[in-house]
Design an enzyme around this catalytic site. Structure first.
Site, PDB file in Angstrom:
ATOM      1  N   TYR A  26     -77.913   9.150-103.921  1.00  0.00           N
ATOM      2  CA  TYR A  26     -78.521   9.751-102.736  1.00  0.00           C
ATOM      3  C   TYR A  26     -79.807   9.024-102.585  1.00  0.00           C
ATOM      4  CZ  TYR A  26     -76.045  13.934-104.656  1.00  0.00           C
ATOM      5  OH  TYR A  26     -74.833  14.848-105.091  1.00  0.00           O
ATOM      6  N   LYS A  76     -69.296   6.655-115.204  1.00  0.00           N
ATOM      7  CA  LYS A  76     -67.891   6.215-114.975  1.00  0.00           C
ATOM      8  C   LYS A  76     -67.870   4.576-115.201  1.00  0.00           C
ATOM      9  CE  LYS A  76     -64.555   7.898-112.740  1.00  0.00           C
ATOM     10  NZ  LYS A  76     -63.481   8.318-113.114  1.00  0.00           N
ATOM     11  N   ASP A  93     -65.187  12.325-115.029  1.00  0.00           N
ATOM     12  CA  ASP A  93     -64.177  13.214-114.710  1.00  0.00           C
ATOM     13  C   ASP A  93     -63.414  14.085-116.031  1.00  0.00           C
ATOM     14  OD1 ASP A  93     -63.735  10.696-115.616  1.00  0.00           O
ATOM     15  OD2 ASP A  93     -61.772  10.521-114.399  1.00  0.00           O
ATOM     16  N   ASP A 106     -75.538  16.496-110.340  1.00  0.00           N
ATOM     17  CA  ASP A 106     -75.679  17.730-109.512  1.00  0.00           C
ATOM     18  C   ASP A 106     -74.189  18.475-109.537  1.00  0.00           C
ATOM     19  OD1 ASP A 106     -75.964  18.972-107.081  1.00  0.00           O
ATOM     20  OD2 ASP A 106     -75.847  17.452-105.514  1.00  0.00           O
ATOM     21  N   ASP A 124     -73.964  22.311-111.678  1.00  0.00           N
ATOM     22  CA  ASP A 124     -73.341  23.613-111.110  1.00  0.00           C
ATOM     23  C   ASP A 124     -72.057  24.124-111.823  1.00  0.00           C
ATOM     24  OD1 ASP A 124     -75.315  23.695-109.474  1.00  0.00           O
ATOM     25  OD2 ASP A 124     -74.051  23.330-107.529  1.00  0.00           O
TER      26      ASP A 124
END
Ligand code: NAD
Length: 367
Positions: free
Chosen positions: A143, A194, A227, A251, A255
């Site tokens: 970001y 990852k 994942d 992020d 959620d």
């Protein structure tokens, strides 16, 4: 830190002031009944600050936030300010607080009160008793990484660029917070990246492993690809205790974990900065929900996320674990009593207003 704790309250817009009013009643209870001393100051953030001062956060309020032992925020935004220029949108006030206070660690607990387990979209037995803490890196990664932008290539095609980048110190400081939290909880940490396809993930994995070997041998550390973590969160969420991950994966995963609990009105959060020489961290506490303009001003919003954010403040900024437990247990008892605001209402339960929920929590605090 002196025994009087300075607290900046930024109630913000929409339901912010309504839910914050219940927190103020609880603060008064702790002062009257537990001998705590707070120096509370109120300030404006978001749309209400724009209306008063033409900016979503004044320099003066920002300076007060830097001085305070902790900041408690309600929510910002609403349709009234949707068409403002990007630079003065209500959310900019919140972003400035996070940036100037250098809040790099976002703590998002996802826990399910037994009485609300049926509200989850997952089977009750999968989520009953769930208690996860997601620690998300908040100021680095893709970001913020450079280079970034949209460029036009010689052949006329356009290309969007963002850069995932982490340094050793950025990884170590967030992992350190996660290890410390794990030690106070179930002593289990999942580090999520990852590493199979990203060098920044590989560095993340190596640095977290080094930190464990150097300082945190007593914590059970597992590495997991992001994942897989997303799958595991909905397959068997109770396998997790503390999860530490980067800005982007955090992020999404926070959620996802939040929704396991079934209601936005129940979810608190904390954002922490680096510790100073006295061990004091800059800290901002806020409910996960927004300003809920659809229900604002009607005394029907659920104040529990904001009250639970205050409980996090007691625990993490003021080391008042006993008092935090008192408040969390009072909330649990109120839910066990069948008392509900509209958003978490279930058949056969008693529906109360925002103020009514505050009354019920205070009644339980009083025993
Ligand atoms: P929202 O969280 O405000 O509301 C989503 C839905 O959940 C609405 O139906 C709302 O009524 C309900 N809800 C939320 N909190 C509740 C509570 N405590 N009690 C009962 N019901 C509750 O999200 P949104 O509608 O996407 O956004 C509304 C405004 O809030 C926008 O301006 C958005 O930018 C802003 N926002 C602010 C923050 C923040 O301040 N941190 C976070 C998210 C959204």
């Amino acid at each position: 830190m002196s025994s009087t704790k300075s607290l900046l309250i930024l109630a913000g817009d929409g339901i912010g002031p309504e839910v914050m009013a219940q927190v103020k009643r609880v603060i008064a209870w702790f002062e009257g009944n537990r001998g705590l001393k707070f120096k509370v100051e109120d300030g404006l953030v978001g749309g209400c600050s724009y209306d008063a001062h033409g900016t979503p956060l004044t320099d003066e309020t920002m300076a007060k936030a830097m001085e305070a032992d902790a900041v408690l925020l309600g929510a910002v935004g609403g349709p009234k300010w949707d068409n403002l220029d990007f630079s003065v949108k209500p959310e900019r006030g919140l972003l400035r607080l996070r940036k100037d206070m250098q809040l790099f660690a976002n703590l998002r607990p996802a826990f399910v009160f037994e009485a609300l387990a049926e509200a989850s979209s997952l089977k009750t037995e999968l989520v009953a008793g769930l208690d996860i803490m997601i620690v998300r890196e908040l100021t680095g990664g893709v970001y913020f990484g450079e280079p970034r932008g949209i460029e036009t290539l010689p052949n006329g095609e356009r290309r969007g660029i963002n850069t995932q980048v982490y340094t050793t110190s950025e990884i170590v400081r967030i992992a350190e917070i996660a290890f410390e939290l794990a030690r106070k909880r179930g002593k289990k940490l999942h580090s999520v990246e990852k590493a199979n396809v990203m060098e920044s993930g590989l560095l993340w994995r190596e640095e977290v492993t080094k930190l464990k070997d150097a300082k945190h041998k007593d914590i059970h550390l597992e590495h997991m690809y992001a994942d897989n973590c997303a799958m595991q969160l909905v397959r068997n969420p109770k396998q997790f205790d503390v999860i530490v991950t980067d800005n982007l994966f955090g992020d999404i995963l926070s959620d996802c974990a939040a929704m396991l609990t079934g209601s936005l009105g129940m979810l608190p959060s904390a954002s922490l900065g680096a510790a100073d020489s006295a061990g004091r961290r800059k800290a901002l506490y806020e409910p996960v929900h927004g300003s809920a303009p659809d229900i604002a001003g009607r005394d029907i919003a659920n104040p529990l996320a904001c009250l639970l954010s205050f409980a996090m403040m007691l625990r993490y900024s003021f080391d008042l674990g006993f008092e935090a437990d008192l408040l969390e247990n009072a909330i649990k008892a109120v839910l066990d009593d069948g008392i509900r605001t509209g958003d978490i209402m279930q058949p056969g339960m008693t529906k109360v207003s925002t103020t009514g929920m505050g009354d019920a929590v205070l009644a339980r605090l009083n025993g």
